[in-house]
Scaffold this motif. Structure first.
Motif, PDB file in Angstrom:
ATOM      1  N   ARG A  16     -45.617 -24.736   2.822  1.00 17.50           N
ATOM      2  CA  ARG A  16     -46.313 -24.217   3.989  1.00 17.50           C
ATOM      3  C   ARG A  16     -47.753 -23.809   3.803  1.00 17.50           C
ATOM      4  N   TYR A  17     -48.105 -23.306   2.633  1.00 18.58           N
ATOM      5  CA  TYR A  17     -49.393 -22.613   2.537  1.00 18.58           C
ATOM      6  C   TYR A  17     -50.510 -23.408   1.878  1.00 18.58           C
ATOM      7  N   LEU A  18     -50.196 -24.135   0.825  1.00 20.68           N
ATOM      8  CA  LEU A  18     -51.274 -24.783   0.083  1.00 20.68           C
ATOM      9  C   LEU A  18     -51.892 -25.899   0.919  1.00 20.68           C
ATOM     10  N   ASN A  74     -50.868 -11.226   6.839  1.00 25.55           N
ATOM     11  CA  ASN A  74     -49.849 -12.048   7.519  1.00 25.55           C
ATOM     12  C   ASN A  74     -50.150 -13.543   7.355  1.00 25.55           C
ATOM     13  N   THR A  75     -49.088 -14.312   7.511  1.00 30.92           N
ATOM     14  CA  THR A  75     -49.155 -15.745   7.211  1.00 30.92           C
ATOM     15  C   THR A  75     -50.355 -16.489   7.826  1.00 30.92           C
ATOM     16  N   PRO A  76     -50.666 -16.314   9.124  1.00 31.97           N
ATOM     17  CA  PRO A  76     -51.797 -17.093   9.656  1.00 31.97           C
ATOM     18  C   PRO A  76     -53.116 -16.828   8.926  1.00 31.97           C
ATOM     19  N   ALA A  97     -51.099 -12.716  13.603  1.00 28.75           N
ATOM     20  CA  ALA A  97     -49.679 -13.052  13.802  1.00 28.75           C
ATOM     21  C   ALA A  97     -49.159 -12.538  15.135  1.00 28.75           C
ATOM     22  N   CYS A  98     -49.862 -11.559  15.717  1.00 27.99           N
ATOM     23  CA  CYS A  98     -49.277 -10.850  16.867  1.00 27.99           C
ATOM     24  C   CYS A  98     -50.203 -10.883  18.068  1.00 27.99           C
ATOM     25  N   ILE A  99     -49.650 -11.346  19.166  1.00 30.54           N
ATOM     26  CA  ILE A  99     -50.448 -11.472  20.381  1.00 30.54           C
ATOM     27  C   ILE A  99     -49.563 -11.076  21.564  1.00 30.54           C
ATOM     28  N   LYS A 170     -46.248 -26.058  10.814  1.00 30.05           N
ATOM     29  CA  LYS A 170     -46.007 -25.186   9.675  1.00 30.05           C
ATOM     30  C   LYS A 170     -45.130 -23.975   9.979  1.00 30.05           C
ATOM     31  N   ARG A 171     -45.091 -23.573  11.233  1.00 27.06           N
ATOM     32  CA  ARG A 171     -44.419 -22.309  11.551  1.00 27.06           C
ATOM     33  C   ARG A 171     -43.697 -22.426  12.877  1.00 27.06           C
ATOM     34  N   ARG A 172     -42.449 -22.007  12.882  1.00 22.68           N
ATOM     35  CA  ARG A 172     -41.627 -22.061  14.081  1.00 22.68           C
ATOM     36  C   ARG A 172     -42.175 -21.101  15.141  1.00 22.68           C
ATOM     37  N   GLY A 173     -42.094 -21.511  16.394  1.00 24.95           N
ATOM     38  CA  GLY A 173     -42.616 -20.680  17.466  1.00 24.95           C
ATOM     39  C   GLY A 173     -41.800 -19.419  17.652  1.00 24.95           C
ATOM     40  N   THR A 281     -44.350  -6.154  23.486  1.00 28.22           N
ATOM     41  CA  THR A 281     -44.646  -6.168  22.053  1.00 28.22           C
ATOM     42  C   THR A 281     -44.734  -7.620  21.600  1.00 28.22           C
ATOM     43  N   ASN A 282     -45.135  -7.797  20.350  1.00 27.91           N
ATOM     44  CA  ASN A 282     -45.116  -9.139  19.746  1.00 27.91           C
ATOM     45  C   ASN A 282     -43.650  -9.549  19.486  1.00 27.91           C
ATOM     46  N   PRO A 283     -43.398 -10.760  18.987  1.00 32.28           N
ATOM     47  CA  PRO A 283     -42.016 -11.254  18.882  1.00 32.28           C
ATOM     48  C   PRO A 283     -41.048 -10.417  18.058  1.00 32.28           C
ATOM     49  N   GLY A 285     -41.351  -7.182  17.441  1.00 32.16           N
ATOM     50  CA  GLY A 285     -41.272  -5.832  17.998  1.00 32.16           C
ATOM     51  C   GLY A 285     -42.142  -4.781  17.347  1.00 32.16           C
ATOM     52  N   GLU A 286     -42.778  -5.123  16.203  1.00 30.16           N
ATOM     53  CA  GLU A 286     -43.511  -4.082  15.483  1.00 30.16           C
ATOM     54  C   GLU A 286     -44.875  -3.764  16.094  1.00 30.16           C
ATOM     55  N   GLN A 287     -45.338  -4.623  16.996  1.00 25.63           N
ATOM     56  CA  GLN A 287     -46.696  -4.444  17.473  1.00 25.63           C
ATOM     57  C   GLN A 287     -46.782  -4.411  19.005  1.00 25.63           C
ATOM     58  N   ASN A 296     -53.921  -8.181  13.491  1.00 28.55           N
ATOM     59  CA  ASN A 296     -53.770  -8.803  12.182  1.00 28.55           C
ATOM     60  C   ASN A 296     -52.980  -7.857  11.314  1.00 28.55           C
ATOM     61  N   LEU A 297     -51.911  -8.362  10.752  1.00 28.57           N
ATOM     62  CA  LEU A 297     -51.064  -7.508   9.932  1.00 28.57           C
ATOM     63  C   LEU A 297     -51.323  -7.769   8.454  1.00 28.57           C
ATOM     64  N   GLY A 298     -50.926  -6.809   7.655  1.00 25.06           N
ATOM     65  CA  GLY A 298     -50.984  -6.979   6.203  1.00 25.06           C
ATOM     66  C   GLY A 298     -50.033  -5.972   5.601  1.00 25.06           C
ATOM     67  N   ALA A 431     -44.416  -4.629   9.526  1.00 20.35           N
ATOM     68  CA  ALA A 431     -44.016  -5.981   9.909  1.00 20.35           C
ATOM     69  C   ALA A 431     -42.713  -6.366   9.199  1.00 20.35           C
ATOM     70  N   PRO A 432     -42.053  -7.406   9.698  1.00 20.11           N
ATOM     71  CA  PRO A 432     -40.827  -7.853   9.001  1.00 20.11           C
ATOM     72  C   PRO A 432     -41.104  -8.441   7.612  1.00 20.11           C
ATOM     73  N   THR A 433     -42.281  -8.993   7.401  1.00 25.35           N
ATOM     74  CA  THR A 433     -42.672  -9.656   6.141  1.00 25.35           C
ATOM     75  C   THR A 433     -41.667 -10.712   5.677  1.00 25.35           C
ATOM     76  N   GLY A 434     -41.167 -11.485   6.639  1.00 24.59           N
ATOM     77  CA  GLY A 434     -40.177 -12.519   6.336  1.00 24.59           C
ATOM     78  C   GLY A 434     -40.609 -13.460   5.226  1.00 24.59           C
ATOM     79  N   THR A 435     -41.805 -14.018   5.326  1.00 21.10           N
ATOM     80  CA  THR A 435     -42.262 -14.931   4.264  1.00 21.10           C
ATOM     81  C   THR A 435     -43.106 -14.220   3.207  1.00 21.10           C
ATOM     82  N   LEU A 436     -43.871 -13.229   3.645  1.00 22.76           N
ATOM     83  CA  LEU A 436     -44.703 -12.522   2.650  1.00 22.76           C
ATOM     84  C   LEU A 436     -43.857 -11.933   1.539  1.00 22.76           C
ATOM     85  N   SER A 437     -42.693 -11.381   1.919  1.00 19.39           N
ATOM     86  CA  SER A 437     -41.865 -10.738   0.896  1.00 19.39           C
ATOM     87  C   SER A 437     -41.310 -11.766  -0.086  1.00 19.39           C
TER      88      SER A 437
END
Ligand code: UDP
Length: 584
Positions: A16-18, A74-76, A97-99, A170-173, A281-283, A285-287, A296-298, A431-437
């Motif tokens: 996904r990232y490189l 966050n991923t984006p 990540a959050c809009i 790269k990322r599911r909606g 909120t964003n998807p 719920g954290e924002q 922008n999350l981190g 944030a959930p940090t699904g991929t970051l974690s």
């Protein structure tokens, strides 16, 4: 502490990232990725007059925390920071990540937002919307003389849009649909995902949440009715019994995990801008954000904020503060460097400058400190660490305000009343940090471990993993053996009931299902005390839980001061991201 990338992290990076060239070949190493991000976000400081020496020093600091995975954005942001903006494709390099987008009660409004959302999805952002302003099903449409099909019908259009827009591949909606509990179509909304037990049914590209008001909660407590109000006329068109509605929400959450609940009045009261405009909120719920808000999350890796001493692990407060300070600077820089897909987002982001600094690896940190997740001591620790994060991140934002000025809406904010000059209207979010974690090789957000040995299903495939902090501890204590790992896997990933293991280890490594639901809520609430925005947290319930158990969780969450609440009953969806391997 380990700096190796885990096997899974490397796969996720590659997948996904490189960066890739036009033939699909990877043209970036993980180290180059972090250099690209650090470089891009340090360079932007020229807009505030930074010298080249200052910029290279900031770049080095940014690289250092990213490379060590002490902090990740966050991923984006990892996708797009440091890449040139392409004037032909505005917004392709969006880093938030959050809009939250508004949906006005007109065909123009509904389809303008659909278009805006498609642009955001392409760049990998997640969008939340309140459908609460749309007139209810059956209302007159003046221009055509016909009848409106109501908010839920329009949600289906948004759902299909996500299926067909490939999010840059790269990322599911991810989308959040919110409806205010006073909307006349609330019962249809609560049932909207009822048949979605496969996770693939109608509205599968939506999380849904009911925005619950204080008036509703009072009606619930007094076992009376609350009003249904048509949003386009303000007319009261009916009433419902609050307990019946809450029961219905709980019933569906029991079946499928949806809907969640957000306490919308509390969210607005506690917001530093306090203009009552937050509807959604964003998807995840954290924002919570007002219309056209983005964030922008981190996340700071708490496992890395510990130091080992002769008497065990302790917080390294100095390192923690340094990391917080850099992370706040980094996230404020993202607002400036960002490539916004639509002008309204840029406008609001630069006026409010909301950022969302949070944490990941909370479970890992507690284990290393030897504190059981489900204990009063853990709640105390959450308050202590949360208060530190709040104090030091607010301080960092104040320092930036001195350098760069306060955010534009400052005069209308509570910060002004408090006499505190701030660079950012809100600073912290978990944030959930699904991929970051996965990249950081720690447990996600503030969740307890899902399982200590498990199967992970991600886009890149299915992998078996053993929780890394447990491995560290077992090795340190010379308890590690393949045979023990196998026993944990056969015990559905749990070790609390493996009686031959030392008690302190068994206590310090509970899994989400062993942690009683009340402790999940209490942990969320303990963190919420110090978080400006909100927290992504799922309260895991055992399969046997009842609808009434869920109602009690809602009430407890409200009483303890959370801003939202999401439950998930084990095995209620056929498609679970994480699966405890079965022993059979
Ligand atoms: N998000 C999204 N699609 C995804 C995952 C996340 O749009 O597949 C958005 C969503 O708004 C979510 C936010 O990103 O609330 C943060 O999610 P997470 O922390 O899991 O993302 P990460 O940065 O770890 O990829």
């Amino acid at each position: 502490m380990e700096l190796e990338w885990s096997e899974t992290a490397l796969r996720v990076l590659e997948q996904r990232y490189l960066l890739r060239d036009e033939n699909g070949n990877i043209v970036e190493t993980p180290e180059q990725l972090m250099h690209r991000v650090a470089h891009g976000l340090a360079q932007i400081e020229t807009v505030w007059g930074a010298t080249s020496e200052q910029i290279s020093s900031v770049e080095q600091d940014f690289f250092d925390i990213l490379w060590k995975r002490d902090f990740l954005p966050n991923t984006p942001t990892l996708f797009h920071a440091g890449l040139p903006k392409d004037p032909k494709y505005r917004g392709r390099r969006f880093m938030s990540a959050c809009i939250v987008l508004p949906i006005e009660d007109s065909i123009d409004g509904i389809f303008k937002t659909l278009w805006d959302a498609a642009k955001i999805m392409q760049a990998g952002g997640g969008v939340g919307y309140a459908f609460s302003r749309l007139r209810p099903k059956g209302s007159l449409v003046k221009s055509s003389g016909g009848k409106s099909s109501g908010p839920v019908s329009f949600m289906h259009i948004y759902d299909v849009m996500v299926d067909v827009v490939a999010q840059g591949g790269k990322r599911r909606g991810a989308q959040m649909g919110v409806l205010n509990v006073h909307h006349p179509d609330i019962l249809e909304f609560i049932d909207a995902k009822k048949e979605n037990t496969s996770g693939q049914g109608p509205l599968h590209n939506f999380n849904i949440s009911v925005a619950v008001t204080e008036e509703f909660v009072q009606a619930y407590k007094e076992d009376t009715t609350f009003k249904l109000v048509a949003p386009h006329t303000g007319e009261v068109v009916g009433e419902l019994n609050a307990r019946e509605v809450m029961h219905k929400i709980a019933e569906n959450a029991w079946r499928t995990g949806d809907p969640g609940i957000i306490f919308i009045d509390r969210i607005n009261q506690l917001d530093y801008l306090d203009d009552g405009r937050i509807e959604a909120t964003n998807p995840c719920g954290e924002q919570p954000l007002p219309p056209y808000g983005s964030c922008n999350l981190g996340s700071i890796n708490l496992k890395h904020m510990l130091k080992k001493t002769d008497s065990g692990y302790q917080w390294d407060w100095e390192k923690f503060q340094r990391t917080i300070r850099l992370a706040v600077r980094f996230l404020d820089n993202v607002i400036e460097a960002n490539d916004y897909p639509i002008p309204e987002l840029e406008d609001y982001a630069k006026k409010a400058r909301r950022i969302g600094l949070g944490v990941m690896g909370w479970a890992d940190a507690l284990s290393l400190l030897g504190i059981p997740y489900d204990s009063e001591e853990a709640l105390e620790e959450a308050r202590k660490v949360g208060a530190f994060l709040k104090e030091k991140s607010h301080l960092a934002s104040q320092e930036l305000a001195q350098e760069r000025g306060v955010f534009e809406f400052y005069d209308q904010s509570k910060w002004k009343e408090l006499g505190i000059p701030m660079r950012n209207a809100a600073v912290t979010t978990i944030a959930p940090t699904g991929t970051l974690s996965i990249l950081a090789n720690v447990n996600s957000g503030i969740e307890p471990y899902f399982a200590l040995a498990f199967e992970r299903k991600i886009t890149a495939g299915t992998f078996h993993e053993v929780q890394p902090t447990l491995l560290d501890v077992l090795k340190e204590r010379e308890l590690y053996s393949e045979e023990l790992v196998q026993r944990i896997i056969e015990n559905e990933g749990k070790l609390r009931d493996l009686e031959d293991l030392p008690e302190d280890i068994r206590n310090a490594f509970p899994t989400a299902m062993e942690v009683a639901p009340e402790w999940h809520v209490r942990m969320q609430a303990a963190w919420q005390e110090n978080i400006d925005s909100s927290i992504s947290k799922t309260v895991n319930l055992p399969y046997q839980s009842t609808v009434e158990d869920i109602e009690n969780i809602y009430l407890l969450a409200y009483e303890l001061g959370t801003k939202s609440i999401t439950v998930y009953r084990d095995k209620s969806l056929e498609l679970q991201v994480l699966n405890v391997p079965s022993t059979s």
